[in-house]
Design a protein around this motif. Structure first.
Motif, PDB file in Angstrom:
ATOM      1  N   PRO A 153      28.523  12.449  31.522  1.00  0.00           N
ATOM      2  CA  PRO A 153      29.652  13.442  31.747  1.00  0.00           C
ATOM      3  C   PRO A 153      29.957  14.191  30.579  1.00  0.00           C
ATOM      4  CG  PRO A 153      30.937  11.304  31.830  1.00  0.00           C
ATOM      5  CD  PRO A 153      29.235  11.018  31.746  1.00  0.00           C
ATOM      6  N   GLU A 154      29.615  13.782  29.307  1.00  0.00           N
ATOM      7  CA  GLU A 154      29.980  14.646  28.300  1.00  0.00           C
ATOM      8  C   GLU A 154      29.059  15.877  27.917  1.00  0.00           C
ATOM      9  OE1 GLU A 154      27.500  11.195  26.921  1.00  0.00           O
ATOM     10  OE2 GLU A 154      28.810  11.466  28.244  1.00  0.00           O
ATOM     11  N   TYR A 155      28.086  15.839  28.587  1.00  0.00           N
ATOM     12  CA  TYR A 155      27.170  16.872  28.569  1.00  0.00           C
ATOM     13  C   TYR A 155      27.286  17.917  29.554  1.00  0.00           C
ATOM     14  CZ  TYR A 155      24.634  13.917  25.124  1.00  0.00           C
ATOM     15  OH  TYR A 155      24.366  13.172  24.068  1.00  0.00           O
ATOM     16  N   ALA A 156      28.362  17.719  30.637  1.00  0.00           N
ATOM     17  CA  ALA A 156      28.274  18.532  31.836  1.00  0.00           C
ATOM     18  C   ALA A 156      29.676  19.365  31.465  1.00  0.00           C
ATOM     19  CB  ALA A 156      28.613  17.709  33.003  1.00  0.00           C
ATOM     20  N   ARG A 157      29.867  20.342  32.424  1.00  0.00           N
ATOM     21  CA  ARG A 157      31.153  21.117  32.418  1.00  0.00           C
ATOM     22  C   ARG A 157      32.252  20.372  33.125  1.00  0.00           C
ATOM     23  NH1 ARG A 157      28.152  26.431  34.639  1.00  0.00           N
ATOM     24  NH2 ARG A 157      26.840  24.914  35.581  1.00  0.00           N
ATOM     25  N   PRO A 158      33.489  20.531  32.686  1.00  0.00           N
ATOM     26  CA  PRO A 158      34.323  19.476  33.038  1.00  0.00           C
ATOM     27  C   PRO A 158      34.358  19.070  34.618  1.00  0.00           C
ATOM     28  CG  PRO A 158      35.345  21.111  31.581  1.00  0.00           C
ATOM     29  CD  PRO A 158      34.064  21.638  31.778  1.00  0.00           C
ATOM     30  N   ARG A 159      34.155  20.118  35.600  1.00  0.00           N
ATOM     31  CA  ARG A 159      34.205  19.773  36.965  1.00  0.00           C
ATOM     32  C   ARG A 159      32.887  19.120  37.534  1.00  0.00           C
ATOM     33  NH1 ARG A 159      37.675  25.076  39.598  1.00  0.00           N
ATOM     34  NH2 ARG A 159      39.707  24.573  38.131  1.00  0.00           N
ATOM     35  N   LEU A 230      12.030  24.892  23.563  1.00  0.00           N
ATOM     36  CA  LEU A 230      12.037  25.591  25.062  1.00  0.00           C
ATOM     37  C   LEU A 230      12.939  24.688  25.806  1.00  0.00           C
ATOM     38  CD1 LEU A 230      10.849  27.835  26.983  1.00  0.00           C
ATOM     39  CD2 LEU A 230       8.979  25.969  27.277  1.00  0.00           C
ATOM     40  N   GLY A 231      14.113  25.648  26.398  1.00  0.00           N
ATOM     41  CA  GLY A 231      15.164  25.159  27.064  1.00  0.00           C
ATOM     42  C   GLY A 231      16.457  25.946  27.173  1.00  0.00           C
ATOM     43  N   THR A 232      17.330  25.665  27.927  1.00  0.00           N
ATOM     44  CA  THR A 232      18.543  26.392  28.071  1.00  0.00           C
ATOM     45  C   THR A 232      19.336  25.862  26.827  1.00  0.00           C
ATOM     46  OG1 THR A 232      18.549  26.251  30.464  1.00  0.00           O
ATOM     47  CG2 THR A 232      20.684  26.444  29.367  1.00  0.00           C
ATOM     48  N   ILE A 233      20.056  26.648  26.040  1.00  0.00           N
ATOM     49  CA  ILE A 233      21.059  26.348  24.999  1.00  0.00           C
ATOM     50  C   ILE A 233      22.309  25.799  25.599  1.00  0.00           C
ATOM     51  CG2 ILE A 233      22.057  27.224  22.906  1.00  0.00           C
ATOM     52  CD1 ILE A 233      19.978  29.574  23.086  1.00  0.00           C
ATOM     53  N   GLU A 234      22.309  24.613  25.541  1.00  0.00           N
ATOM     54  CA  GLU A 234      23.381  23.706  25.963  1.00  0.00           C
ATOM     55  C   GLU A 234      23.520  22.487  25.106  1.00  0.00           C
ATOM     56  OE1 GLU A 234      23.119  21.522  29.689  1.00  0.00           O
ATOM     57  OE2 GLU A 234      21.305  22.822  30.118  1.00  0.00           O
ATOM     58  N   PRO A 235      24.492  21.819  24.875  1.00  0.00           N
ATOM     59  CA  PRO A 235      24.657  20.459  24.014  1.00  0.00           C
ATOM     60  C   PRO A 235      23.714  19.433  24.474  1.00  0.00           C
ATOM     61  CG  PRO A 235      26.780  21.248  24.783  1.00  0.00           C
ATOM     62  CD  PRO A 235      25.886  22.125  25.436  1.00  0.00           C
ATOM     63  N   ARG A 236      23.344  19.135  25.610  1.00  0.00           N
ATOM     64  CA  ARG A 236      22.473  18.303  25.922  1.00  0.00           C
ATOM     65  C   ARG A 236      21.027  18.137  25.295  1.00  0.00           C
ATOM     66  NH1 ARG A 236      19.003  17.837  30.352  1.00  0.00           N
ATOM     67  NH2 ARG A 236      19.883  19.518  31.207  1.00  0.00           N
ATOM     68  N   TRP A 269      26.123  26.410  28.828  1.00  0.00           N
ATOM     69  CA  TRP A 269      27.514  26.434  28.451  1.00  0.00           C
ATOM     70  C   TRP A 269      27.932  25.454  27.691  1.00  0.00           C
ATOM     71  CZ3 TRP A 269      24.223  25.541  32.838  1.00  0.00           C
ATOM     72  CH2 TRP A 269      23.586  24.124  32.856  1.00  0.00           C
ATOM     73  N   GLU A 270      29.120  25.425  27.364  1.00  0.00           N
ATOM     74  CA  GLU A 270      29.885  24.449  26.245  1.00  0.00           C
ATOM     75  C   GLU A 270      28.940  24.377  25.079  1.00  0.00           C
ATOM     76  OE1 GLU A 270      32.516  22.966  27.060  1.00  0.00           O
ATOM     77  OE2 GLU A 270      32.700  23.509  29.148  1.00  0.00           O
ATOM     78  N   ASN A 271      28.601  25.629  24.645  1.00  0.00           N
ATOM     79  CA  ASN A 271      27.572  25.941  23.613  1.00  0.00           C
ATOM     80  C   ASN A 271      28.014  26.641  22.424  1.00  0.00           C
ATOM     81  OD1 ASN A 271      27.459  28.535  24.604  1.00  0.00           O
ATOM     82  ND2 ASN A 271      25.369  28.210  25.164  1.00  0.00           N
ATOM     83  N   GLU A 272      29.363  26.970  22.141  1.00  0.00           N
ATOM     84  CA  GLU A 272      30.017  27.777  21.172  1.00  0.00           C
ATOM     85  C   GLU A 272      29.671  27.438  19.735  1.00  0.00           C
ATOM     86  OE1 GLU A 272      31.787  26.314  23.769  1.00  0.00           O
ATOM     87  OE2 GLU A 272      32.551  28.026  25.027  1.00  0.00           O
TER      88      GLU A 272
END
Length: 402
Positions: A153-159, A230-236, A269-272
């Motif tokens: 869950p730490e790699y997903a948006r809160p909901r 190659l891939g979406t820019i997100e924490p995971r 997301w969550e990538n600031e």
């Protein structure tokens, strides 16, 4: 393949992302099934989608087919179609909402009907799915791409964890069978549904790879040595590992010149903190390049000229970029996680996603000598690489076996 079932194929995900120039892996899956069925079983196919009101409706076939073909053209680089396809998608759904929802005559003549949902788009809307099944007498077969929001869950948006639990509960409640892209996902689903649906039929159908077509025209790759992520820019996806490594290479250079790092993928997301480094870190300016609107042929050309693909994800449901790069005989450094071993076999270099020195060492080795010396070559035979028509055929064969 010969189908005895009638297929209601949901393309809600493609409609929601109409006009996006870079497909995600899930976008690709939905398109490839639509393309295969249009070519091989159009007489047993109806396209459906969920409306803003929550009902799943039958789409006008000719318009849906045109929408699928225009989507393909956009991914190949015809970006001038983006505005038109968005309008066409809205009109198509509005027309379907006003039309009569009658079960097709051809569906009534078939042995059974299957509602096939290949994305997680509205998998949490169990009521909508159940109403469609009852109206058209269809069995439900979804594709589950991963259980990452539940397991990590730490790699997903809160909901998202709660939403994903609702999706998996829909699967356990309504599905006649499930398609998954890897044994890793099959194991995750088995653990989640162990007590509620231990007998749920699950078929592992790895994703296919698109036939490579190099870019034509004036697209050019960097003249210096470079690596691709190659891939979406997100924490995971663990971009921070690479960005911090590249900053250190710039600030503490060795004897060899610092290669460029090309990030290919849309911003997630969550990538600031990731974006702050890309945009504001002085050491990375001119060395790290972000590309979020490349066509499929352009990505192919970029990969072919790279020193290697870097794929440091913490967790994945499959790993399509890894399969795509290996198909092009590109050197790959990827995380030492089970699903990547499943995909790559012995054809990739595996490093723990937290092992910065290990990644730095692997990159340094790939910078020595000619690119050709580091290509996987014969080791690719150990990887699980498939074409899309073969894999779609396997998925549809599962529907016939149920």
């Amino acid at each position: 393949m010969h189908l005895s079932s009638y297929i209601y194929l949901d393309i809600s995900r493609l409609i929601a992302r109409a006009g996006f120039v870079v497909p995600t892996g899930i976008d690709r899956v939905e398109f490839e099934y639509a393309d295969y069925l249009l070519r091989n079983a159009a007489q047993r196919l109806t396209f459906v989608a969920i409306t803003p009101l929550g009902s799943i409706v039958i789409l006008p076939f000719a318009e849906a087919e045109q929408f699928v073909r225009q989507t393909e053209k956009i991914w190949q680089g015809h970006h001038g179609l983006c505005r038109d396809i968005r309008r066409a998608a809205r009109r198509m759904v509005q027309k379907a909402m006003l039309g009569r929802q009658i079960t097709p005559v051809a569906a009534r003549a078939c042995r059974k009907s299957v509602y096939l949902l290949l994305s997680h788009h509205h998998l949490n809307r169990s009521g909508s799915i159940m109403r469609f099944m009852r109206r058209h007498g269809a069995e439900f077969v979804p594709m589950v791409h991963d259980l990452i929001p539940i397991e990590y869950p730490e790699y997903a948006r809160p909901r998202e964890p709660a939403r994903h639990e609702a999706r998996m509960n829909t699967v356990l409640e309504l599905a006649r069978g499930v398609i998954v892209p890897s044994q890793a996902v099959a194991d995750s689903l088995a653990r989640y549904g162990m007590r509620r649906r231990a007998d749920l039929p699950v078929r592992v159908v790895p994703h296919g790879v698109v036939k490579a077509t190099p870019a034509a025209g004036d697209f050019s790759v960097p003249e210096c040595a470079y690596f691709v992520c190659l891939g979406t820019i997100e924490p995971r996806k663990n971009h921070l590992l690479l960005l911090n490594m590249w900053r250190d290479m710039v600030e503490n250079p060795g004897a060899a010149p610092v290669p460029q790092l090309v990030l290919v993928g849309r911003r997630g997301w969550e990538n600031e903190n990731i974006l702050d480094m890309i945009e504001r870190c002085p050491a990375l300016q001119g060395t790290v390049r972000e590309c979020n609107s490349l066509s499929d042929p352009e990505v192919t050309t970029l990969l072919r000229g790279a020193r290697g693909l870097l794929f440091p994800s913490f967790t994945e449901g499959y790993g399509l970029p890894l399969a795509e790069a290996l198909t092009l005989d590109v050197a790959c450094v990827c995380s030492d996680i089970p699903v990547f071993h499943e995909v790559a076999g012995d054809a990739a270099i595996f490093v723990d996603p937290l092992d910065g020195p290990g990644w730095r060492g692997a990159i340094t080795k790939l910078m020595v000598g000619e690119i050709a010396a580091h290509r996987p070559g014969a080791r690719i035979a150990s990887a699980a690489l498939f074409t899309w028509p073969t894999q779609v055929g396997d998925g549809l064969a599962f529907l016939e076996e149920l």
